[in-house]
Design a protein around this motif. Structure first.
Motif, PDB file in Angstrom:
ATOM      1  N   GLU A 160       0.827  -1.214   0.000  1.00  0.00           N
ATOM      2  CA  GLU A 160       0.000   0.000   0.000  1.00  0.00           C
ATOM      3  C   GLU A 160       0.860   1.262   0.000  1.00  0.00           C
ATOM      4  O   GLU A 160       0.572   2.215  -0.721  1.00  0.00           O
ATOM      5  N   ARG A 161       1.924   1.258   0.784  1.00  0.00           N
ATOM      6  CA  ARG A 161       2.806   2.426   0.824  1.00  0.00           C
ATOM      7  C   ARG A 161       3.545   2.618  -0.493  1.00  0.00           C
ATOM      8  O   ARG A 161       3.736   3.741  -0.954  1.00  0.00           O
ATOM      9  N   GLU A 162       3.936   1.526  -1.139  1.00  0.00           N
ATOM     10  CA  GLU A 162       4.624   1.635  -2.428  1.00  0.00           C
ATOM     11  C   GLU A 162       3.698   2.204  -3.502  1.00  0.00           C
ATOM     12  O   GLU A 162       4.135   2.972  -4.367  1.00  0.00           O
ATOM     13  N   VAL A 163       2.419   1.857  -3.435  1.00  0.00           N
ATOM     14  CA  VAL A 163       1.437   2.417  -4.360  1.00  0.00           C
ATOM     15  C   VAL A 163       1.319   3.929  -4.129  1.00  0.00           C
ATOM     16  O   VAL A 163       1.260   4.712  -5.085  1.00  0.00           O
ATOM     17  N   GLY A 172       5.219  13.849 -10.280  1.00  0.00           N
ATOM     18  CA  GLY A 172       6.449  14.580 -10.511  1.00  0.00           C
ATOM     19  C   GLY A 172       7.145  15.056  -9.262  1.00  0.00           C
ATOM     20  O   GLY A 172       8.061  15.885  -9.337  1.00  0.00           O
ATOM     21  N   LEU A 173       6.741  14.546  -8.083  1.00  0.00           N
ATOM     22  CA  LEU A 173       7.363  14.991  -6.846  1.00  0.00           C
ATOM     23  C   LEU A 173       8.757  14.387  -6.685  1.00  0.00           C
ATOM     24  O   LEU A 173       9.017  13.250  -7.097  1.00  0.00           O
ATOM     25  N   SER A 174       9.647  15.163  -6.082  1.00  0.00           N
ATOM     26  CA  SER A 174      10.990  14.677  -5.776  1.00  0.00           C
ATOM     27  C   SER A 174      10.931  13.802  -4.528  1.00  0.00           C
ATOM     28  O   SER A 174       9.913  13.751  -3.819  1.00  0.00           O
ATOM     29  N   ASN A 175      12.036  13.114  -4.235  1.00  0.00           N
ATOM     30  CA  ASN A 175      12.078  12.289  -3.027  1.00  0.00           C
ATOM     31  C   ASN A 175      11.829  13.122  -1.777  1.00  0.00           C
ATOM     32  O   ASN A 175      11.125  12.698  -0.857  1.00  0.00           O
ATOM     33  N   ALA A 176      12.407  14.321  -1.740  1.00  0.00           N
ATOM     34  CA  ALA A 176      12.237  15.194  -0.575  1.00  0.00           C
ATOM     35  C   ALA A 176      10.772  15.599  -0.413  1.00  0.00           C
ATOM     36  O   ALA A 176      10.236  15.638   0.710  1.00  0.00           O
ATOM     37  N   GLU A 177      10.121  15.890  -1.530  1.00  0.00           N
ATOM     38  CA  GLU A 177       8.709  16.293  -1.479  1.00  0.00           C
ATOM     39  C   GLU A 177       7.814  15.126  -1.070  1.00  0.00           C
ATOM     40  O   GLU A 177       6.853  15.300  -0.312  1.00  0.00           O
ATOM     41  N   ILE A 178       8.136  13.937  -1.566  1.00  0.00           N
ATOM     42  CA  ILE A 178       7.366  12.752  -1.173  1.00  0.00           C
ATOM     43  C   ILE A 178       7.546  12.483   0.315  1.00  0.00           C
ATOM     44  O   ILE A 178       6.592  12.161   1.037  1.00  0.00           O
ATOM     45  N   VAL A 184       7.808  10.797   6.232  1.00  0.00           N
ATOM     46  CA  VAL A 184       8.859   9.795   6.414  1.00  0.00           C
ATOM     47  C   VAL A 184      10.183  10.419   5.988  1.00  0.00           C
ATOM     48  O   VAL A 184      10.219  11.536   5.477  1.00  0.00           O
ATOM     49  N   SER A 185      11.275   9.703   6.181  1.00  0.00           N
ATOM     50  CA  SER A 185      12.582  10.218   5.798  1.00  0.00           C
ATOM     51  C   SER A 185      12.804  10.070   4.296  1.00  0.00           C
ATOM     52  O   SER A 185      12.175   9.233   3.635  1.00  0.00           O
ATOM     53  N   GLU A 186      13.709  10.885   3.759  1.00  0.00           N
ATOM     54  CA  GLU A 186      14.020  10.800   2.341  1.00  0.00           C
ATOM     55  C   GLU A 186      14.658   9.445   2.009  1.00  0.00           C
ATOM     56  O   GLU A 186      14.445   8.891   0.925  1.00  0.00           O
ATOM     57  N   THR A 187      15.447   8.916   2.946  1.00  0.00           N
ATOM     58  CA  THR A 187      16.062   7.604   2.742  1.00  0.00           C
ATOM     59  C   THR A 187      14.996   6.523   2.586  1.00  0.00           C
ATOM     60  O   THR A 187      15.110   5.626   1.740  1.00  0.00           O
ATOM     61  N   THR A 188      13.941   6.630   3.408  1.00  0.00           N
ATOM     62  CA  THR A 188      12.837   5.665   3.314  1.00  0.00           C
ATOM     63  C   THR A 188      12.160   5.752   1.950  1.00  0.00           C
ATOM     64  O   THR A 188      11.822   4.734   1.338  1.00  0.00           O
ATOM     65  N   VAL A 189      11.973   6.976   1.453  1.00  0.00           N
ATOM     66  CA  VAL A 189      11.360   7.159   0.144  1.00  0.00           C
ATOM     67  C   VAL A 189      12.225   6.524  -0.939  1.00  0.00           C
ATOM     68  O   VAL A 189      11.719   5.838  -1.830  1.00  0.00           O
ATOM     69  N   LYS A 190      13.538   6.754  -0.875  1.00  0.00           N
ATOM     70  CA  LYS A 190      14.445   6.161  -1.857  1.00  0.00           C
ATOM     71  C   LYS A 190      14.316   4.637  -1.867  1.00  0.00           C
ATOM     72  O   LYS A 190      14.330   4.001  -2.927  1.00  0.00           O
ATOM     73  N   THR A 191      14.175   4.058  -0.678  1.00  0.00           N
ATOM     74  CA  THR A 191      14.015   2.613  -0.581  1.00  0.00           C
ATOM     75  C   THR A 191      12.713   2.165  -1.248  1.00  0.00           C
ATOM     76  O   THR A 191      12.688   1.197  -2.018  1.00  0.00           O
ATOM     77  N   HIS A 192      11.625   2.890  -0.968  1.00  0.00           N
ATOM     78  CA  HIS A 192      10.328   2.550  -1.568  1.00  0.00           C
ATOM     79  C   HIS A 192      10.384   2.671  -3.094  1.00  0.00           C
ATOM     80  O   HIS A 192       9.868   1.804  -3.809  1.00  0.00           O
TER      81      HIS A 192
END
Length: 223
Positions: A160-163, A172-178, A184-192
């Motif tokens: 669900e989080r990956e969706v 078009g959001l960047s990792n920081a914006e997501i 959540v942390s930007e590192t977590t977003v990069k992982t997702h």
């Protein structure tokens, strides 16, 4: 090491302008030029550029087919393609993204945006300008599925989080914006994002955005 760039456009004046802009940067070297897709393929093999700045509408072989061959399984090197586009005629841009382009840029973009786009693509990232991407995909959404079709089987492999992350990437959001949007942390977003690309068999964020539209996960014009 300077970023090696190949300029591909059938208008010599445009190539000259791009060369002047890029050669003013210490970390970028223009290693060659081509006036059509066939010349581009020859130059890629001979010069091994890092980034190919690719026009779409050209004689003999267009930029879509050239991109497909440059980035395809039979590729001769690590070259990445940055597509040049104008909105009034480039209905082929989505096809170029599907073909393997790492992003696209408007031909009338400011010089600093061109330089930054070259650096971003050379670093292995996708040049996914949020506002341009949304406008482009919305404009040509008529060529994409209506959303009434069943979702691809691969979509069900995502959590669900990956969706959620995929939807935000498509906007078009960047990792920081997501990261800020999901708290959540930007590192977590990069992982997702990495998991999304791996599970769906996609190369980068650009392909992820196109997939989100094609699968009906994101509706044209939706916020």
């Amino acid at each position: 090491m300077a970023i090696r760039v190949l300029l591909v456009d059938d208008q010599p004046l445009l190539r000259t302008g791009f060369r002047m802009i890029l050669e003013a940067e210490q970390d970028i070297a223009v290693v060659g030029e081509a006036g059509d897709g066939l010349q581009a393929l020859d130059q890629v093999r001979a010069l091994q550029p890092d980034v190919v700045l690719m026009d779409i509408r050209m004689p003999r072989m267009d930029g879509v087919e050239a991109t497909r061959q440059i980035t395809g399984p039979e590729r001769d090197g690590p070259a990445k393609v940055l597509v040049l586009t104008t909105f009034d005629l480039d209905e082929y841009v989505v096809e170029a993204l599907r073909a393997g382009a790492s992003g696209f840029l408007l031909k009338d973009a400011p010089a600093n945006e061109l330089v930054q786009a070259i650096r971003v693509v050379a670093a292995g990232e996708a040049m996914l300008a949020p506002s341009i991407t949304r406008r482009l995909l919305d404009k040509y959404a008529g060529h994409l599925p209506s959303g009434e079709e069943p979702a691809p089987n691969t979509l069900h492999t995502l959590t669900e989080r990956e969706v959620e992350v995929l939807k935000l990437v498509a906007r078009g959001l960047s990792n920081a914006e997501i990261a800020a949007d999901l708290f959540v942390s930007e590192t977590t977003v990069k992982t997702h994002v990495g998991h999304v690309l791996t599970k769906l068999g996609l190369r980068d964020r650009v392909q992820a955005a196109v997939y989100a539209y094609e699968s009906g996960l994101v509706r044209p014009g939706a916020q």
